[in-house]
Design an enzyme around this catalytic site. Structure first.
Site, PDB file in Angstrom:
ATOM      1  N   HIS A  21      64.262  33.101  82.333  1.00 45.97           N
ATOM      2  CA  HIS A  21      63.500  34.341  82.126  1.00 45.97           C
ATOM      3  C   HIS A  21      64.392  35.545  82.443  1.00 45.97           C
ATOM      4  O   HIS A  21      64.474  36.493  81.648  1.00 45.97           O
ATOM      5  CB  HIS A  21      62.267  34.340  83.027  1.00 45.97           C
ATOM      6  N   GLU A  22      65.041  35.496  83.600  1.00 44.81           N
ATOM      7  CA  GLU A  22      65.910  36.614  83.989  1.00 44.81           C
ATOM      8  C   GLU A  22      67.117  36.719  83.058  1.00 44.81           C
ATOM      9  O   GLU A  22      67.602  37.824  82.786  1.00 44.81           O
ATOM     10  CB  GLU A  22      66.361  36.459  85.443  1.00 44.81           C
TER      11      GLU A  22
END
Length: 421
Positions: A21-22
């Site tokens: 996600h990051e």
């Protein structure tokens, strides 16, 4: 041992999902020239970190999310505009702290200076990565491993009709059923590997077909036709014993089905995710009330709803139960992938909520800015400039506080009142 391994697998899968996600934020940010000073998985105290170039990469103690730190998240205050109100000092302090991170060499690399479309790509990159992971995991589950289907082939024969004293239907040492009766399968001599082809002349192909013919007929005589050892057809004629569950009576055959796997299509993957999205959106809408009900149940001692919210602790416990489920390797892998795919879909939907500090809040701010600038050009007015997201910090603080409180309540429930599969 299996339980602990399942917990480790789930926690590792969640950490992997958070990291990707990051990465969905990080890659476009770097591509567009924004300086990223931190890439962290988790919150709280740092367990491990290493600096490479201008970015510090690390893992933190609390696995409830992650973040990347980009310089210049908040634009400078507009000249001549002074904030008023009880939160004005906190807003200006946050803005000053953000600006203090920017050195001379960082000028022009601030997040707020990017065109709106690029800021939207950066903020949407994280949730979209979760959505991609969801499709990959369900794709492997449905198209690679296949959906589990209970066939009409017998995997086990249960000796006795289950009772409260003998819930698993095990035979006693002498082969009898103490306090109960023998099952149809044991009495008639059905064997592991037999394939049930018909019941009372009605053809059956799956275990669901068998169940439809058996459960509604307690105490009735039935004719069961099976295929044995290839082409041998054997017919059994006997009375279905009765099994009582919560006061209701059902016919009991006394056999466990063999699980087979049928590979699906890309359309079935989309259909599965679509159905899961509908239920996840409904769960998100009901989340505040669900937490309230959960809190009340903790106080009153009422049974916890199995479909209610769970924390990382609860999800890890489910992973342990999957590993201990006794399913075959394909089934266990399929369940783990489906669990992690569901988590990633929920992360996508949750992060797209138009609330700060979630990604959706920043996306909503960017869309509002684009619309405002469009109408300014349409009316021949000066560019109104970037939206001052720093002014939304009070809302972000309130939302973050509520999320932390809900997480604490659900985590407490998962520790002291865990949900069983």
């Amino acid at each position: 041992m299996n339980n602990a391994l399942g917990i480790i697998i789930v926690l590792t899968g969640i950490a992997f999902s958070i990291a990707l996600h990051e990465l969905g934020h990080f890659l476009p940010a770097r591509r567009f020239g924004v300086k990223v000073t931190q890439f962290m998985v988790g919150f709280g105290p740092t367990l491990w970190s290493r600096r490479r170039g201008e970015t510090e990469y690390g893992i933190k103690l609390i696995p409830l999310g992650g973040y990347i730190r980009m310089v210049g998240m908040f634009p400078p205050a507009r000249a001549g505009r002074q904030l008023r109100g009880r939160f004005a000092a906190a807003i200006e302090r946050a803005r000053e702290d953000s600006l203090a991170e920017i050195s001379e060499s960082d000028q022009g690399r601030e997040f707020w200076r990017l065109p709106v479309r690029r800021r939207l790509v950066i903020m949407a990159g994280g949730p979209l990565m979760n959505l991609l992971l969801c499709f990959v995991m369900f794709g492997i589950t449905v198209m690679g491993i296949g959906n589990p289907v209970a066939t009409s082939r017998l995997d086990q024969v249960v000796a006795c009709v289950p009772t409260e004293a003998n819930p698993e239907g095990l035979a006693s040492v002498d082969g009898g059923c103490a306090g109960g009766e023998r099952s149809f399968a044991a009495t008639q001599g059905l064997r592991v590997g037999d394939v049930i082809t018909a019941i009372d002349g009605t053809p059956v192909k799956t275990w669901a077909d068998v169940t439809k013919q058996v459960r509604p007929n307690p105490g009735k005589s039935v004719v069961v036709t099976v295929q044995r050892e290839g082409d041998m057809i054997v017919t059994f004629n006997g009375v279905l014993p009765t099994r009582t569950v919560e006061g209701k009576k059902y016919g009991f055959l006394g056999a466990v089905a063999t699980i087979d796997y049928e590979r699906g299509t890309a359309g079935q993957v989309v259909s599965t995710i679509s159905e899961l999205t509908t239920s996840s959106v409904q769960a998100l809408i009901a989340l505040p009330m669900s937490v309230v009900k959960l809190t009340a149940s903790l106080v009153t001692g009422e049974p916890r709803q199995a479909t209610g919210p769970v924390s990382v602790v609860g999800i890890a416990d489910v992973g342990g139960q999957i590993a201990d489920s006794g399913a075959d390797a394909r089934g266990i892998i399929s369940m783990f992938l489906a669990l992690l795919g569901s988590i990633n879909l929920f992360l996508f939907l949750f992060n797209m909520l138009p609330l700060l500090p979630l990604d959706g809040g920043h996306i909503a701010g960017g869309v509002f800015e684009a619309v405002r600038r469009f109408f300014a050009r349409l009316r021949g007015r000066p560019d109104p400039g970037p939206v001052d997201t720093a002014r939304m910090l009070p809302i972000a603080y309130v939302v973050a506080t509520l999320l932390i409180l809900m997480s604490v309540v659900v985590m407490f429930a998962d520790i002291f009142r865990p949900i069983s599969m």
